[in-house]
Design a protein around this motif. Structure first.
Motif, short mmCIF file in Angstrom:
data_model
loop_
_atom_site.label_atom_id
_atom_site.label_comp_id
_atom_site.label_asym_id
_atom_site.label_seq_id
_atom_site.Cartn_x
_atom_site.Cartn_y
_atom_site.Cartn_z
N GLY A 13 50.49 41.79 39.35
CA GLY A 13 49.18 41.84 38.71
C GLY A 13 49.22 41.51 37.23
N CYS A 14 50.42 41.49 36.63
CA CYS A 14 50.56 41.18 35.21
C CYS A 14 51.81 40.32 35.05
CB CYS A 14 50.64 42.45 34.37
SG CYS A 14 51.89 43.63 34.92
N HIS A 15 51.91 39.32 35.90
CA HIS A 15 53.13 38.53 36.05
C HIS A 15 53.59 37.84 34.77
CE1 HIS A 15 50.64 34.85 36.13
NE2 HIS A 15 49.77 35.61 36.78
N GLU A 16 52.64 37.62 33.84
CA GLU A 16 52.96 36.89 32.62
C GLU A 16 53.59 37.79 31.55
OE1 GLU A 16 48.87 38.61 32.00
OE2 GLU A 16 50.07 37.84 33.64
N LEU A 17 53.55 39.10 31.74
CA LEU A 17 54.03 40.04 30.73
C LEU A 17 55.53 40.29 30.84
CD1 LEU A 17 51.21 42.74 30.78
CD2 LEU A 17 51.35 40.66 29.40
N ASP A 18 56.15 40.61 29.70
CA ASP A 18 57.56 41.02 29.73
C ASP A 18 57.64 42.52 29.98
OD1 ASP A 18 56.87 42.18 27.30
OD2 ASP A 18 58.11 40.82 26.09
N ARG A 251 47.55 39.11 41.53
CA ARG A 251 46.92 38.05 40.71
C ARG A 251 47.83 36.84 40.56
NH1 ARG A 251 46.32 36.92 35.17
NH2 ARG A 251 47.62 38.71 34.66
N LYS A 252 49.14 37.03 40.66
CA LYS A 252 50.06 35.88 40.59
C LYS A 252 49.74 34.86 41.68
CE LYS A 252 53.78 33.40 39.82
NZ LYS A 252 53.87 32.46 38.67
N TRP A 253 49.46 35.34 42.88
CA TRP A 253 49.18 34.45 44.01
C TRP A 253 47.70 34.13 44.15
CZ3 TRP A 253 53.79 33.36 43.87
CH2 TRP A 253 54.84 34.24 44.08
N HIS A 254 46.84 34.96 43.53
CA HIS A 254 45.38 34.80 43.70
C HIS A 254 44.72 34.83 42.32
CE1 HIS A 254 46.07 35.53 47.98
NE2 HIS A 254 46.82 36.56 47.61
N PRO A 255 44.75 33.70 41.62
CA PRO A 255 44.27 33.68 40.23
C PRO A 255 42.78 33.93 40.07
CG PRO A 255 44.87 31.47 40.96
CD PRO A 255 45.36 32.41 42.01
N TYR A 256 42.04 34.00 41.18
CA TYR A 256 40.62 34.36 41.07
C TYR A 256 40.43 35.83 40.72
CZ TYR A 256 41.19 36.14 45.90
OH TYR A 256 41.61 36.82 47.02
N LEU A 257 41.50 36.62 40.84
CA LEU A 257 41.39 38.05 40.56
C LEU A 257 41.37 38.32 39.06
CD1 LEU A 257 43.91 39.46 43.20
CD2 LEU A 257 41.41 39.65 43.24
N PRO A 258 40.63 39.36 38.63
CA PRO A 258 40.68 39.76 37.22
C PRO A 258 42.04 40.37 36.89
CG PRO A 258 39.35 41.30 38.48
CD PRO A 258 39.68 40.17 39.41
N ASP A 259 42.25 40.66 35.60
CA ASP A 259 43.57 41.14 35.18
C ASP A 259 43.83 42.56 35.69
OD1 ASP A 259 42.25 42.91 33.39
OD2 ASP A 259 42.36 41.44 31.78
N LEU A 260 45.08 42.96 35.59
CA LEU A 260 45.50 44.26 36.12
C LEU A 260 44.86 45.41 35.36
CD1 LEU A 260 47.22 45.89 38.09
CD2 LEU A 260 49.16 45.62 36.53
N ASP A 261 44.64 45.24 34.06
CA ASP A 261 43.98 46.27 33.28
C ASP A 261 42.61 46.58 33.88
OD1 ASP A 261 43.74 48.08 31.14
OD2 ASP A 261 42.75 46.60 29.88
#
Length: 282
Positions: A13-18, A251-261
């Protein structure tokens, strides 16, 4: 009523974060258990960890301790059916890091499809990989274990039991409650009655019966879909479940989803975290 559980999140859900940013987000929402599938948008976790924390797993552990986090699973893409030597080598790399970081489980898939029966060759391939893993774990004296997610061709309790019977030893399971309901056509009660002794932790998410680009359904914010969450809470409460439930926000696989927050805020506001009554027409 919701059971007294511990909440976790998947980093899908927050795949871009470290790792530090993921820990901060989880801590913001009072969550202290992580399933790690991606870090800084990298799915090759062993390679990322090798580069980011070379020869120093303690650096990652210090970040986790600072934010009171634990990693409950390192989530691989390994499939028991169809895994080749390259996939096995990658799983061994996952295992090395899981053991270094005291992570109890590595998530694996079974492979196959629920739309087709499992063949004898499917079960043979899966059990061969389970036996191979068992030998590797004993050889390296690893504490970490693999856990099969109820996914793809193993989205039902019946098929998980079929695999365990063929293997002849315990198979640990991560219960994706959405998949056993949507793909396996099982109620939460039916799944629990059959494989409760195999379940190590639980995934949860919501959806509606509207096709998306990847599935014949679409994921939605917790409490806005058709998932029978009350049935899950009833089963877990009645059986005194005290383990971890992870919001697997893909969200990584389904970019239509809002962010994890946003999803974690909805998790609370919907009543899913507190067990509060749901609004009519959710």
């Amino acid at each position: 009523m919701q059971p007294k559980i511990k909440w976790g999140i998947s980093t899908l859900g927050c795949h871009e974060l470290d790792l530090p940013a993921i820990c901060q987000l989880a801590e913001k929402h009072g969550i202290h258990h992580l399933e790690v599938r991606s870090l800084a948008d990298c799915l090759n976790l062993p390679e990322y960890l090798d580069v980011t924390y070379p020869n120093d797993p303690g650096a990652a552990q210090r970040i986790l301790r600072r934010h009171r986090q634990s990693i409950i699973a390192l989530n691989s893409g390994f499939s028991l059916i169809g895994a080749d030597d390259e996939a096995r080598d990658e799983l061994l790399a996952f295992a090395r890091w899981a053991d270094l970081l005291d992570i109890p489980y590595i998530r694996v898939f079974g492979g196959g499809s629920m739309s087709e029966p499992l063949t004898q060759s499917d079960i043979a391939a899966a059990t061969q990989n389970l036996h191979w893993w068992k030998r590797q774990r004993e050889k390296h004296e690893w504490v970490t274990q693999i856990a099969l997610e109820t996914h793809d061709g193993f989205s039902s309790a019946e098929r998980c039991l079929q695999l365990q019977d063929a293997f002849g030893s315990p198979v640990h399971v991560i219960w994706d409650t959405h998949h056993t309901w949507k793909m396996g056509n099982e109620s939460a009660e039916d799944t629990w009655e059959q494989i409760a002794f195999m379940i190590r932790h639980v995934h949860i998410k919501d959806s509606i019966s509207v096709p998306s680009s990847r599935h014949p359904y679409s994921y939605v914010l917790p409490g806005q879909g058709e998932f029978p969450v009350d049935d899950v809470w009833s089963v877990l409460s009645e059986n005194n479940y005290r383990g971890i439930v992870s919001l697997e926000w893909e969200r990584k696989w389904h970019p239509y989803l809002p962010d994890l927050d946003t999803a974690l805020t909805a998790l609370t506001e919907s009543g899913w975290r507190s067990g509060a009554p749901f609004p009519v027409g959710r």
